[in-house]
Design a protein around this motif. Structure first.
Motif, short mmCIF file in Angstrom:
data_model
loop_
_atom_site.label_atom_id
_atom_site.label_comp_id
_atom_site.label_asym_id
_atom_site.label_seq_id
_atom_site.Cartn_x
_atom_site.Cartn_y
_atom_site.Cartn_z
N ALA A 125 0.83 -1.20 0.00
CA ALA A 125 0.00 0.00 0.00
C ALA A 125 0.87 1.25 0.00
CB ALA A 125 -0.93 -0.01 1.20
N ALA A 126 1.87 1.27 0.86
CA ALA A 126 2.75 2.44 0.93
C ALA A 126 3.51 2.63 -0.37
CB ALA A 126 3.72 2.28 2.10
N ARG A 127 3.95 1.53 -0.99
CA ARG A 127 4.67 1.63 -2.27
C ARG A 127 3.77 2.24 -3.35
NH1 ARG A 127 8.30 0.95 0.60
NH2 ARG A 127 9.95 -0.65 0.57
N ALA A 128 2.47 1.97 -3.27
CA ALA A 128 1.54 2.49 -4.27
C ALA A 128 1.10 3.92 -3.97
CB ALA A 128 0.31 1.58 -4.34
N GLY A 129 1.50 4.46 -2.82
CA GLY A 129 1.13 5.82 -2.46
C GLY A 129 -0.11 5.93 -1.62
N ALA B 173 1.11 16.00 10.74
CA ALA B 173 2.21 16.35 11.64
C ALA B 173 3.38 15.39 11.49
CB ALA B 173 1.71 16.37 13.08
N GLN B 174 3.08 14.11 11.27
CA GLN B 174 4.17 13.15 11.01
C GLN B 174 5.03 13.61 9.84
OE1 GLN B 174 1.77 9.50 10.49
NE2 GLN B 174 3.01 8.55 12.09
N ARG C 121 8.97 1.01 10.10
CA ARG C 121 9.68 1.66 8.99
C ARG C 121 8.78 1.92 7.78
NH1 ARG C 121 11.57 -3.65 9.51
NH2 ARG C 121 11.24 -4.96 7.67
N THR C 122 7.47 1.98 8.01
CA THR C 122 6.54 2.22 6.91
C THR C 122 5.54 3.30 7.31
OG1 THR C 122 6.74 -0.10 6.25
CG2 THR C 122 4.88 1.14 5.34
N ARG C 123 5.48 4.37 6.55
CA ARG C 123 4.60 5.49 6.86
C ARG C 123 3.19 5.17 6.35
NH1 ARG C 123 5.77 10.63 8.04
NH2 ARG C 123 7.27 9.59 9.39
N ILE C 124 2.39 4.63 7.21
CA ILE C 124 1.01 4.32 6.88
C ILE C 124 0.18 4.39 8.16
CG2 ILE C 124 1.13 1.80 7.20
CD1 ILE C 124 -0.49 1.70 4.44
N THR C 125 -1.09 4.69 8.02
CA THR C 125 -2.00 4.70 9.17
C THR C 125 -2.81 3.42 9.14
OG1 THR C 125 -2.12 7.11 9.25
CG2 THR C 125 -3.97 5.88 10.22
N VAL C 126 -2.73 2.64 10.21
CA VAL C 126 -3.40 1.35 10.29
C VAL C 126 -4.54 1.44 11.28
CG1 VAL C 126 -3.14 -1.11 10.71
CG2 VAL C 126 -1.20 0.20 9.84
N PRO D 250 11.23 9.56 11.67
CA PRO D 250 11.35 8.23 11.07
C PRO D 250 10.06 7.84 10.34
CG PRO D 250 12.15 8.22 13.33
CD PRO D 250 11.50 9.55 13.12
N GLU D 251 10.20 7.05 9.29
CA GLU D 251 9.06 6.65 8.46
C GLU D 251 8.28 5.53 9.14
OE1 GLU D 251 7.97 7.79 5.26
OE2 GLU D 251 9.16 9.50 5.92
#
Length: 301
Positions: free
Chosen positions: A110-114, A211-212, A145-150, A218-219
């Motif tokens: 998901a993060a790779r796809a934006g 804000a992140q 290490r992945t910038r995503i909201t879960v 860190p990602e």
């Protein structure tokens, strides 16, 4: 190599909200044919909130972000669909394998796809008896290490919840309860542990996401812990009794490693006469709708 559906590509290009959905619940979490009905139901719930769903899976070695109905049917009904964590993705790609994605693989793709928002049931975490087994879900390291909201209902209650929360803190993964000061326990609205932060609206969650980015730290991920409604949770006394029985039987049979989680979850389903499965689905439905609202707030900027 990453195949992003036309619908998802168009939504991203127009800055429309998109929510990533995992596929493990479809292939491995539910019996046929109910699994396909649930998959379609969850996608429709996202659409009802004005958001585009992006169910993620690997088909014939190619990771797909966004599936059409035929592809969903393959994941739900095809024999031999593997269960893929993020470490398995290169192997599946090189061998042309098909598989359903776990939390770690879904978050990565998901993060790779934006995509920025992902809905699931419960996270993996630190297993009981960790000091002896060193058994910890790959979800935790990947989220560090992945910038995503879960959006999730906490971590699976068969795990060591306190140790998992401590591990998330050590890894620098932000955790907030959604309209609760208690960390949810997957089947249960309250795991027995508090959260340090509470967010009360999708706009507040989107504000933390912005804000992140502004702080450029860190990602790492943001975990939004959304409890299953109390009226839909598994009866806490039943949960405690059946889980204790399952843990004893697991030990007696010598079940170890990756076999532990499916053994315990299957025991819970069978010995609660399906009530644990219904609580799981109630949690997932709520998480999907909340994730769609957060994605919409994020897209509004």
């Amino acid at each position: 190599m990453l195949v992003v559906s036309d619908e998802v590509q168009a939504a991203l290009a127009r800055r429309r909200p998109v929510v990533a959905l995992e596929s493990t619940i479809i292939a491995h979490g539910l019996p046929r044919p109910r699994n396909l009905r649930v998959a379609l139901e969850l996608e429709e719930a996202v659409r009802e909130e004005g958001t585009v769903p992006a169910t993620i899976a690997v088909l014939d070695g190619r990771p797909h972000v966004g599936l059409d109905k035929e592809q969903l049917e393959r994941v739900a009904g095809e024999d031999g669909i593997r269960k893929l964590g993020h470490r398995d993705l290169p192997l599946a790609a090189a061998t042309g394998a098909s598989g359903a994605t776990t939390v770690s693989a879904t978050a990565l793709l998901a993060a790779r796809a934006g995509l920025r928002v992902f809905a699931t049931g419960g996270l993996g975490g630190v297993h009981r008896e960790w000091t002896a087994t060193q058994d910890e879900s790959a979800d935790l390291g990947l989220l560090a290490r992945t910038r995503i909201t879960v959006v999730c209902a906490g971590v699976k209650s068969i795990l060591d919840v306190a140790a998992t929360l401590q591990r998330l803190e050590t890894l620098g993964v932000a955790v907030a309860g959604y309209r609760t000061e208690r960390f949810p326990g997957f089947y249960l609205a309250d795991s027995g542990h508090p959260v340090d932060w509470t967010l009360r609206t999708p706009a507040e969650v989107a504000g933390v996401m912005r804000a992140q980015d502004a702080l450029a730290g860190p990602e790492s991920a943001l975990v939004v812990a959304n409890p299953v409604p109390e009226e839909q949770q598994l009866d806490p006394a039943l949960h405690t009794r059946v889980l204790d029985e399952a843990l004893r039987e697991c030990d007696a049979r010598g079940v170890t490693g990756q076999a532990v989680t499916p053994f315990l979850l299957d025991h819970l389903v069978r010995h609660t006469e399906g009530a644990s499965l219904e609580a799981n689905l109630a949690a997932v439905r709520g998480n999907v709708r909340l994730a769609a609202r957060i994605a919409a707030a994020w897209a509004r900027g």
